[in-house]
Design a protein around this motif. Structure first.
Motif, PDB file in Angstrom:
ATOM      1  N   GLY A 261      58.972  30.550  89.713  1.00 37.79           N
ATOM      2  CA  GLY A 261      60.219  29.801  89.730  1.00 37.79           C
ATOM      3  C   GLY A 261      60.010  28.336  89.401  1.00 37.79           C
ATOM      4  O   GLY A 261      60.824  27.713  88.703  1.00 37.79           O
ATOM      5  N   GLU A 262      58.895  27.740  89.886  1.00 38.16           N
ATOM      6  CA  GLU A 262      58.629  26.336  89.597  1.00 38.16           C
ATOM      7  C   GLU A 262      58.226  26.114  88.142  1.00 38.16           C
ATOM      8  O   GLU A 262      58.475  25.046  87.585  1.00 38.16           O
ATOM      9  CB  GLU A 262      57.519  25.839  90.518  1.00 38.16           C
ATOM     10  N   LEU A 263      57.595  27.099  87.518  1.00 43.36           N
ATOM     11  CA  LEU A 263      57.155  26.961  86.126  1.00 43.36           C
ATOM     12  C   LEU A 263      58.258  27.295  85.129  1.00 43.36           C
ATOM     13  O   LEU A 263      58.108  27.032  83.928  1.00 43.36           O
ATOM     14  CB  LEU A 263      55.942  27.860  85.877  1.00 43.36           C
ATOM     15  N   GLN A 264      59.353  27.885  85.590  1.00 43.32           N
ATOM     16  CA  GLN A 264      60.414  28.312  84.674  1.00 43.32           C
ATOM     17  C   GLN A 264      60.999  27.156  83.849  1.00 43.32           C
ATOM     18  O   GLN A 264      61.217  27.322  82.639  1.00 43.32           O
ATOM     19  CB  GLN A 264      61.507  29.022  85.466  1.00 43.32           C
ATOM     20  N   PRO A 265      61.262  25.949  84.419  1.00 41.93           N
ATOM     21  CA  PRO A 265      61.812  24.868  83.595  1.00 41.93           C
ATOM     22  C   PRO A 265      60.900  24.469  82.435  1.00 41.93           C
ATOM     23  O   PRO A 265      61.374  24.084  81.366  1.00 41.93           O
ATOM     24  CB  PRO A 265      61.983  23.715  84.598  1.00 41.93           C
ATOM     25  N   TYR A 266      59.570  24.550  82.643  1.00 38.90           N
ATOM     26  CA  TYR A 266      58.647  24.195  81.564  1.00 38.90           C
ATOM     27  C   TYR A 266      58.783  25.159  80.381  1.00 38.90           C
ATOM     28  O   TYR A 266      58.727  24.756  79.220  1.00 38.90           O
ATOM     29  CB  TYR A 266      57.207  24.214  82.083  1.00 38.90           C
ATOM     30  N   VAL A 267      58.945  26.434  80.682  1.00 41.08           N
ATOM     31  CA  VAL A 267      59.103  27.424  79.609  1.00 41.08           C
ATOM     32  C   VAL A 267      60.430  27.199  78.880  1.00 41.08           C
ATOM     33  O   VAL A 267      60.505  27.311  77.653  1.00 41.08           O
ATOM     34  CB  VAL A 267      59.026  28.847  80.192  1.00 41.08           C
ATOM     35  N   VAL A 268      61.482  26.857  79.618  1.00 44.06           N
ATOM     36  CA  VAL A 268      62.779  26.585  78.986  1.00 44.06           C
ATOM     37  C   VAL A 268      62.672  25.388  78.048  1.00 44.06           C
ATOM     38  O   VAL A 268      63.141  25.418  76.899  1.00 44.06           O
ATOM     39  CB  VAL A 268      63.856  26.349  80.059  1.00 44.06           C
ATOM     40  N   ILE A 269      62.050  24.297  78.523  1.00 43.36           N
ATOM     41  CA  ILE A 269      61.912  23.088  77.697  1.00 43.36           C
ATOM     42  C   ILE A 269      61.085  23.378  76.449  1.00 43.36           C
ATOM     43  O   ILE A 269      61.436  22.959  75.337  1.00 43.36           O
ATOM     44  CB  ILE A 269      61.277  21.965  78.532  1.00 43.36           C
ATOM     45  N   ALA A 270      59.980  24.112  76.614  1.00 42.19           N
ATOM     46  CA  ALA A 270      59.141  24.438  75.455  1.00 42.19           C
ATOM     47  C   ALA A 270      59.898  25.320  74.462  1.00 42.19           C
ATOM     48  O   ALA A 270      59.750  25.160  73.242  1.00 42.19           O
ATOM     49  CB  ALA A 270      57.864  25.139  75.916  1.00 42.19           C
ATOM     50  N   GLY A 271      60.717  26.250  74.951  1.00 41.75           N
ATOM     51  CA  GLY A 271      61.498  27.087  74.040  1.00 41.75           C
ATOM     52  C   GLY A 271      62.505  26.278  73.247  1.00 41.75           C
ATOM     53  O   GLY A 271      62.690  26.493  72.037  1.00 41.75           O
ATOM     54  N   GLU A 272      63.164  25.310  73.894  1.00 46.00           N
ATOM     55  CA  GLU A 272      64.120  24.459  73.178  1.00 46.00           C
ATOM     56  C   GLU A 272      63.401  23.548  72.178  1.00 46.00           C
ATOM     57  O   GLU A 272      63.899  23.295  71.079  1.00 46.00           O
ATOM     58  CB  GLU A 272      64.919  23.633  74.178  1.00 46.00           C
ATOM     59  N   GLN A 273      62.211  23.050  72.554  1.00 42.83           N
ATOM     60  CA  GLN A 273      61.449  22.219  71.622  1.00 42.83           C
ATOM     61  C   GLN A 273      61.013  23.025  70.397  1.00 42.83           C
ATOM     62  O   GLN A 273      61.025  22.520  69.265  1.00 42.83           O
ATOM     63  CB  GLN A 273      60.217  21.653  72.341  1.00 42.83           C
ATOM     64  N   ALA A 274      60.626  24.278  70.617  1.00 44.91           N
ATOM     65  CA  ALA A 274      60.238  25.127  69.479  1.00 44.91           C
ATOM     66  C   ALA A 274      61.416  25.330  68.526  1.00 44.91           C
ATOM     67  O   ALA A 274      61.243  25.370  67.304  1.00 44.91           O
ATOM     68  CB  ALA A 274      59.710  26.475  69.983  1.00 44.91           C
ATOM     69  N   LEU A 275      62.632  25.466  69.068  1.00 45.03           N
ATOM     70  CA  LEU A 275      63.812  25.583  68.202  1.00 45.03           C
ATOM     71  C   LEU A 275      64.045  24.303  67.420  1.00 45.03           C
ATOM     72  O   LEU A 275      64.375  24.342  66.227  1.00 45.03           O
ATOM     73  CB  LEU A 275      65.042  25.914  69.056  1.00 45.03           C
ATOM     74  N   LEU A 276      63.862  23.145  68.076  1.00 48.49           N
ATOM     75  CA  LEU A 276      64.029  21.870  67.361  1.00 48.49           C
ATOM     76  C   LEU A 276      62.999  21.725  66.246  1.00 48.49           C
ATOM     77  O   LEU A 276      63.288  21.147  65.192  1.00 48.49           O
ATOM     78  CB  LEU A 276      63.901  20.710  68.350  1.00 48.49           C
ATOM     79  N   ASP A 277      61.769  22.231  66.487  1.00 45.81           N
ATOM     80  CA  ASP A 277      60.717  22.152  65.468  1.00 45.81           C
ATOM     81  C   ASP A 277      60.820  23.271  64.433  1.00 45.81           C
ATOM     82  O   ASP A 277      59.965  23.362  63.547  1.00 45.81           O
ATOM     83  CB  ASP A 277      59.337  22.221  66.141  1.00 45.81           C
ATOM     84  N   ASP A 278      61.820  24.149  64.559  1.00 48.46           N
ATOM     85  CA  ASP A 278      62.011  25.280  63.646  1.00 48.46           C
ATOM     86  C   ASP A 278      60.810  26.236  63.684  1.00 48.46           C
ATOM     87  O   ASP A 278      60.483  26.882  62.695  1.00 48.46           O
ATOM     88  CB  ASP A 278      62.247  24.793  62.208  1.00 48.46           C
ATOM     89  N   ASP A 279      60.151  26.322  64.838  1.00 48.63           N
ATOM     90  CA  ASP A 279      59.038  27.257  65.036  1.00 48.63           C
ATOM     91  C   ASP A 279      59.620  28.514  65.693  1.00 48.63           C
ATOM     92  O   ASP A 279      59.574  28.683  66.908  1.00 48.63           O
ATOM     93  CB  ASP A 279      57.970  26.613  65.915  1.00 48.63           C
ATOM     94  N   LEU A 280      60.171  29.395  64.875  1.00 51.52           N
ATOM     95  CA  LEU A 280      60.895  30.534  65.410  1.00 51.52           C
ATOM     96  C   LEU A 280      59.965  31.551  66.072  1.00 51.52           C
ATOM     97  O   LEU A 280      60.357  32.228  67.021  1.00 51.52           O
ATOM     98  CB  LEU A 280      61.702  31.203  64.291  1.00 51.52           C
TER      99      LEU A 280
END
Length: 326
Positions: A104-123
């Motif tokens: 549960g504590e690590l979940q926000p990090y995965v969310v942020i990394a997923g959004e950053q990957a979308l911004l970088d177009d790393d699908l």
């Protein structure tokens, strides 16, 4: 005489018992060395065998997870991150409160990394992180947003590829010479010319569908020098055509102090793509706010890998740090 005979018989029996005991000890001593090498060999095989994620026991998974957290390997690399070890530990030992709390504590990090990957177009990375989040919590509030973002990014990439193909076909059609009337030409020759033109258009479309090989039409020769604006565009676009292809992207890790204080920002980094595809000479161009995300951005640029070109190329990249929207 009778006692003497009894004593002699007792002495003979004792001698036989002693001899049997000595032979038994000798047999045990001879068997021990044979068992020792086998035990050592089995131990050596156990050490030499690989230790896949699924074969680690609970203590091993906890130790790996703690080490990954110390090294800031929260969700990368795939299969060797804290999230991967905690998920494997949850599967092996269901119901452990500390494991559920850690995920549960690590979940926000995965969310942020997923959004950053979308911004970088790393699908590809975005799809992997989305799968991690689904395993961590199938009811996570951010899942619908990330799924929709990935779907939109995939559709946009496909649409862009179609538009590029249509543009190249239009350029090919505009560059084709106008048909001229040829006296004596037969209908078969006209059909052959049309078939050749169609084949050339198909080849142009096939080349356009390959992202790593962009095509630009060559400028027509001219007796007069081109205008200044056209020259600037040509010079500026030349490095872009020769820029090596990115083969391994890297999402920056959100610094814990900034995450706890809910700080967002961006960093622009200039760097050099080395001939072997690695990056070097990374330099901070600008950052907002200053000093908060600099180290994370520089570390992410250092992990980038490009297709080796045998030459050095100057490049820049802006990395955005955005908190997940709730």
């Amino acid at each position: 005489m009778a006692p003497t005979g009894a004593w002699a018989g007792s002495k003979a029996a004792s001698a036989c018992l002693w001899l049997a005991l000595c032979l038994g000890l000798a047999a045990c001593g001879a068997a021990a060395p044979a068992d020792a090498p086998r035990s050592q060999a089995e131990h050596a095989d156990a050490v030499a065998l690989p230790e896949p994620l699924v074969e680690l026991d609970g203590e091993g998974l906890r130790a790996r997870a703690a080490q990954a957290l110390r090294e800031q390997r929260i969700h990368t690399p795939a299969g060797d991150s804290a999230v991967d070890y905690y998920l494997a530990l949850r599967d092996k030992e269901p119901g452990q409160i500390d494991v559920i709390s850690a995920l549960g504590e690590l979940q926000p990090y995965v969310v942020i990394a997923g959004e950053q990957a979308l911004l970088d177009d790393d699908l590809g990375e975005s799809q992997r992180l989305l799968g991690l989040l689904e395993r961590m919590d199938p009811q996570a509030p951010a899942l619908p947003r990330l799924r929709e973002g990935l779907r939109s990014a995939t559709a946009a990439r496909e649409r862009k590829a179609r538009e590029e193909t249509q543009r190249l076909l239009a350029e090919r059609a505009d560059a084709a010479p106008a048909p001229r009337a040829m006296p004596g030409a037969t209908s078969a020759a006209i059909k052959a010319d049309a078939a050749a033109s169609a084949l050339a258009a198909d080849e142009a479309a096939a080349r356009a569908s390959t992202p790593a090989a962009p095509i630009a039409s060559a400028p027509a020769p001219s007796a007069s020098p081109p205008p200044a604006a056209a020259t600037a565009t040509a010079v500026a676009s030349a490095p872009a055509r020769a820029m090596p292809r990115l083969i391994a992207d890297a999402s920056p890790r959100y610094p814990l102090p900034a995450l706890n204080r809910k700080i967002e920002g961006s960093v622009e980094i200039s760097f050099t793509i080395l001939p072997d595809g690695r990056t070097g000479a990374a330099r901070l161009v600008s950052s907002e706010p200053a000093g908060v995300f600099d180290d994370a951005a520089l570390a992410a640029v250092a992990r980038l890998r490009f297709e080796p070109s045998g030459q050095s190329h100057a490049a820049r990249r802006t990395l955005n740090f955005k908190l997940p929207s709730r």
